[in-house]
Design an enzyme around this catalytic site. Structure first.
Site, PDB file in Angstrom:
ATOM      1  N   SER A 164       7.235  -9.203  11.958  1.00 24.00           N
ATOM      2  CA  SER A 164       6.642  -7.868  12.003  1.00 24.00           C
ATOM      3  C   SER A 164       7.712  -6.854  11.613  1.00 24.00           C
ATOM      4  O   SER A 164       8.881  -7.228  11.433  1.00 24.00           O
ATOM      5  CB  SER A 164       6.091  -7.569  13.401  1.00 24.00           C
ATOM      6  OG  SER A 164       7.060  -7.811  14.365  1.00 24.00           O
ATOM      7  N   GLY A 166       8.422  -5.465   8.947  1.00 23.58           N
ATOM      8  CA  GLY A 166       9.082  -5.682   7.658  1.00 23.58           C
ATOM      9  C   GLY A 166      10.157  -6.750   7.652  1.00 23.58           C
ATOM     10  O   GLY A 166      10.817  -6.971   6.632  1.00 23.58           O
ATOM     11  N   GLU A 271      -5.294  -1.988   9.744  1.00 21.71           N
ATOM     12  CA  GLU A 271      -4.532  -1.444   8.614  1.00 21.71           C
ATOM     13  C   GLU A 271      -5.238  -1.749   7.306  1.00 21.71           C
ATOM     14  O   GLU A 271      -5.573  -2.911   7.039  1.00 21.71           O
ATOM     15  CB  GLU A 271      -3.141  -2.078   8.556  1.00 21.71           C
ATOM     16  CG  GLU A 271      -2.202  -1.585   9.624  1.00 21.71           C
ATOM     17  CD  GLU A 271      -0.834  -2.216   9.453  1.00 21.71           C
ATOM     18  OE1 GLU A 271      -0.230  -2.058   8.371  1.00 21.71           O
ATOM     19  OE2 GLU A 271      -0.385  -2.881  10.385  1.00 21.71           O
ATOM     20  N   GLU A 283      -4.045  -5.861   7.751  1.00 21.56           N
ATOM     21  CA  GLU A 283      -3.696  -6.514   9.021  1.00 21.56           C
ATOM     22  C   GLU A 283      -4.436  -5.830  10.162  1.00 21.56           C
ATOM     23  O   GLU A 283      -4.937  -4.723   9.983  1.00 21.56           O
ATOM     24  CB  GLU A 283      -2.237  -6.280   9.372  1.00 21.56           C
ATOM     25  CG  GLU A 283      -1.215  -6.807   8.490  1.00 21.56           C
ATOM     26  CD  GLU A 283       0.081  -6.909   9.282  1.00 21.56           C
ATOM     27  OE1 GLU A 283       0.498  -8.036   9.508  1.00 21.56           O
ATOM     28  OE2 GLU A 283       0.639  -5.875   9.674  1.00 21.56           O
ATOM     29  N   ASP A 290       1.827   1.117  16.146  1.00 24.82           N
ATOM     30  CA  ASP A 290       2.948   2.077  16.112  1.00 24.82           C
ATOM     31  C   ASP A 290       2.579   3.378  15.391  1.00 24.82           C
ATOM     32  O   ASP A 290       2.893   4.468  15.866  1.00 24.82           O
ATOM     33  CB  ASP A 290       4.241   1.439  15.562  1.00 24.82           C
ATOM     34  CG  ASP A 290       4.073   0.699  14.261  1.00 24.82           C
ATOM     35  OD1 ASP A 290       2.992   0.792  13.648  1.00 24.82           O
ATOM     36  OD2 ASP A 290       5.044   0.029  13.842  1.00 24.82           O
ATOM     37  N   THR A 291       1.843   3.275  14.279  1.00 30.93           N
ATOM     38  CA  THR A 291       1.473   4.507  13.562  1.00 30.93           C
ATOM     39  C   THR A 291       0.534   5.387  14.402  1.00 30.93           C
ATOM     40  O   THR A 291       0.396   6.579  14.143  1.00 30.93           O
ATOM     41  CB  THR A 291       0.769   4.200  12.223  1.00 30.93           C
ATOM     42  OG1 THR A 291      -0.438   3.465  12.495  1.00 30.93           O
ATOM     43  CG2 THR A 291       1.644   3.377  11.298  1.00 30.93           C
ATOM     44  N   ARG A 367      14.153   1.254  16.345  1.00 31.56           N
ATOM     45  CA  ARG A 367      13.391   2.468  16.626  1.00 31.56           C
ATOM     46  C   ARG A 367      13.659   2.875  18.072  1.00 31.56           C
ATOM     47  O   ARG A 367      13.411   2.094  18.995  1.00 31.56           O
ATOM     48  CB  ARG A 367      11.907   2.160  16.441  1.00 31.56           C
ATOM     49  CG  ARG A 367      11.058   3.361  16.176  1.00 31.56           C
ATOM     50  CD  ARG A 367       9.600   2.985  16.082  1.00 31.56           C
ATOM     51  NE  ARG A 367       9.295   2.165  14.927  1.00 31.56           N
ATOM     52  CZ  ARG A 367       8.215   1.376  14.862  1.00 31.56           C
ATOM     53  NH1 ARG A 367       7.378   1.288  15.867  1.00 31.56           N
ATOM     54  NH2 ARG A 367       7.979   0.671  13.783  1.00 31.56           N
TER      55      ARG A 367
HETATM   56  P1  AMP Z   1       2.678  -5.551   6.854  1.00 25.79           P
HETATM   57  O1  AMP Z   1       3.785  -5.980   7.771  1.00 25.79           O
HETATM   58  O2  AMP Z   1       1.906  -6.687   6.296  1.00 25.79           O
HETATM   59  O3  AMP Z   1       1.818  -4.478   7.475  1.00 25.79           O
HETATM   60  O4  AMP Z   1       3.394  -4.859   5.613  1.00 25.79           O
HETATM   61  C1  AMP Z   1       4.168  -3.688   5.793  1.00 25.79           C
HETATM   62  C2  AMP Z   1       3.997  -2.744   4.627  1.00 25.79           C
HETATM   63  O5  AMP Z   1       4.390  -3.379   3.402  1.00 25.79           O
HETATM   64  C3  AMP Z   1       2.575  -2.288   4.383  1.00 25.79           C
HETATM   65  O6  AMP Z   1       2.217  -1.255   5.239  1.00 25.79           O
HETATM   66  C4  AMP Z   1       2.653  -1.876   2.911  1.00 25.79           C
HETATM   67  O7  AMP Z   1       3.287  -0.623   2.768  1.00 25.79           O
HETATM   68  C5  AMP Z   1       3.558  -2.944   2.327  1.00 25.79           C
HETATM   69  N1  AMP Z   1       2.739  -4.079   1.857  1.00 25.79           N
HETATM   70  C6  AMP Z   1       2.410  -5.177   2.560  1.00 25.79           C
HETATM   71  N2  AMP Z   1       1.624  -6.025   1.841  1.00 25.79           N
HETATM   72  C7  AMP Z   1       1.453  -5.442   0.638  1.00 25.79           C
HETATM   73  C8  AMP Z   1       0.754  -5.807  -0.550  1.00 25.79           C
HETATM   74  N3  AMP Z   1       0.076  -6.958  -0.649  1.00 25.79           N
HETATM   75  N4  AMP Z   1       0.801  -4.939  -1.584  1.00 25.79           N
HETATM   76  C9  AMP Z   1       1.478  -3.784  -1.528  1.00 25.79           C
HETATM   77  N5  AMP Z   1       2.169  -3.394  -0.439  1.00 25.79           N
HETATM   78  C10 AMP Z   1       2.167  -4.191   0.631  1.00 25.79           C
END
Ligand code: AMP
Length: 399
Positions: A164, A166, A271, A283, A290-291, A367
């Site tokens: 999670s 990132g 999301e 997701e 968090d947002t 954070r």
């Molecule tokens: P996630 O942890 O899956 O919510 O990904 C974190 C962030 O990465 C997302 O909020 C997007 O900004 C970016 N992201 C994730 N998956 C994609 C995707 N398939 N295409 C473009 N951006 C993505």
């Protein structure tokens, strides 16, 4: 299925309505505060001492929630009315077993199990519920990653299925990026997992979180939250996000479908990506998001208050947006104990608020606080939240 309630007990007595919080970060802390406001007894758990929610709970338990035996032992000792998972890293199969034995898990053990792993929720959403998602493949080796990217095309996004904020995530823009992406994913996967999801890159116009609350009264969506992510981690959110009627209609349809599919009572953070008039599911968290901290400044009932009401089985009247608002999380960098400077200037900003999470230490990049502000519109709110964030300096001391 849970039943509606009309009464609550008194904490620290035999009549107490007891919540066992699994995860005691900043979101858990706000859930604990809301539960305390209704006179619930709160036991906060995490793998380290003095975690944020522990500082406002009646009691705390320190153990690894990924340890199945320990988790079972604590639930059996505490005998809570509700087990409230606040993070993903939990031995969720134990929750499934406990639920079958009569323990109530929020929103359901299955929802926590499906969402702890990107594979579970992606297959459920795309293959069972058939909501639109990015194209995807699952891989466990570099060779599989290379094949998946060849099939999906460039750019592609690689993420460990257990991660999670990132961690381990990267974008492959050209084949030369593949080696680094694989190394990064292996490093960032929770509990040493190698399995990854590879997704086609969605060239979105906007990202939204739709906080969706499922309660005894049914399902309702809060006004959309817009947010900005850097390296897979959120850096700013605002509410209400401007979206046209058609997108809003579709966003609610997808959010409701996912929340209905997962089942149980509680607040969910859905999301979505907006691409033209379409929405693409990304997701869902079966808990506050968090947002959604922005709702502490925008709504009559914050996402935390909504979650607590829903899980306890109380009614949730139509959510009212009182003000436009924005949030900016504050990250510490370094190793040691945080100290926050510039709060005098920060707290002078009109309609501004600050939450300092009380995390005992910063370990790398973490954070540690959030700036919140309301305004007449999101432009004013975002400007104010940025002003608060700029005014605060986090100093990490080695003591
Ligand atoms: P996630 O942890 O899956 O919510 O990904 C974190 C962030 O990465 C997302 O909020 C997007 O900004 C970016 N992201 C994730 N998956 C994609 C995707 N398939 N295409 C473009 N951006 C993505």
């Amino acid at each position: 299925m849970a039943t509606p309630v009309s009464s609550l007990g008194t904490p620290l007595t035999a009549s107490a309505t007891k919540l066992l919080l699994l995860g005691s970060g900043e979101l858990g802390k706000e859930v604990a505060i809301e539960a305390q406001r209704l006179g619930c007894e709160v036991v906060a758990c995490d793998r380290y001492e003095h975690a944020p929610a522990m500082q406002v709970a009646h009691r705390s338990r320190v153990f690894s929630m990924l340890d199945a035996d320990e988790l079972r032992r604590v639930v059996e000792e505490e005998r809570p009315d509700l087990v409230v998972p606040e993070i993903e890293a939990i031995a969720t199969h134990v929750l499934v077993e406990l639920e079958a034995e009569g323990v109530r898990v929020v929103p359901t053990a299955r929802a926590t199990q499906l969402t702890m792993n990107r594979e579970g929720i992606r297959r459920f959403a795309a293959e069972q519920l058939e909501v639109p998602t990015s194209p995807y493949r699952f891989v466990e080796s570099f060779a599989e990653l290379r094949d998946a990217v060849a099939q999906l095309g460039l750019p592609a996004v690689v993420k460990p299925v257990m991660s999670s904020s990132g961690k381990g995530q990267s974008v492959v823009r050209e084949t030369a990026d593949l080696d680094d992406a694989w190394a990064h994913a292996i490093e960032g996967g929770r509990a040493g997992g190698r399995r990854c999801i590879v997704e086609g890159f969605v060239d979105f116009d906007a990202e939204l979180t739709i906080l969706t609350v499922s309660s005894v009264d049914g399902i309702q969506c809060c006004p959309p939250i817009g947010h900005l992510q850097v390296d897979g981690d959120y850096r700013e959110s605002w509410q209400p996000a401007p979206v046209d009627d058609r997108v809003w209609e579709r966003a609610q349809q997808v959010a409701r479908r996912v929340v209905e599919g997962l089942g149980g009572w509680g607040l969910f953070g859905v999301e979505l990506f907006v691409v033209g008039d379409d929405v693409v599911f990304s997701e869902v968290s079966p808990r506050p998001h968090d947002t959604g901290m922005v709702t502490l400044a925008s709504q009559d009932l914050s996402e935390f208050a909504l979650h607590v009401r829903a899980i306890l089985g109380f009614p949730v009247p139509t959510v009212q947006l009182r003000r436009a608002a924005a949030s900016v999380p504050l990250l510490g960098e370094g190793y040691g104990v945080p100290r926050f400077e510039g709060l005098d200037a920060a707290l002078a900003v009109p309609e501004g608020q600050v939450r300092l999470f009380g995390k005992p230490r910063c370990e790398g990049r973490r954070r540690l606080a959030v700036a919140l502000a309301a305004g007449d519109d999101i432009t004013e709110a975002r400007r104010r939240a940025a002003e608060i964030a700029d005014a605060i300096r986090i100093v990490i001391t080695s003591s």
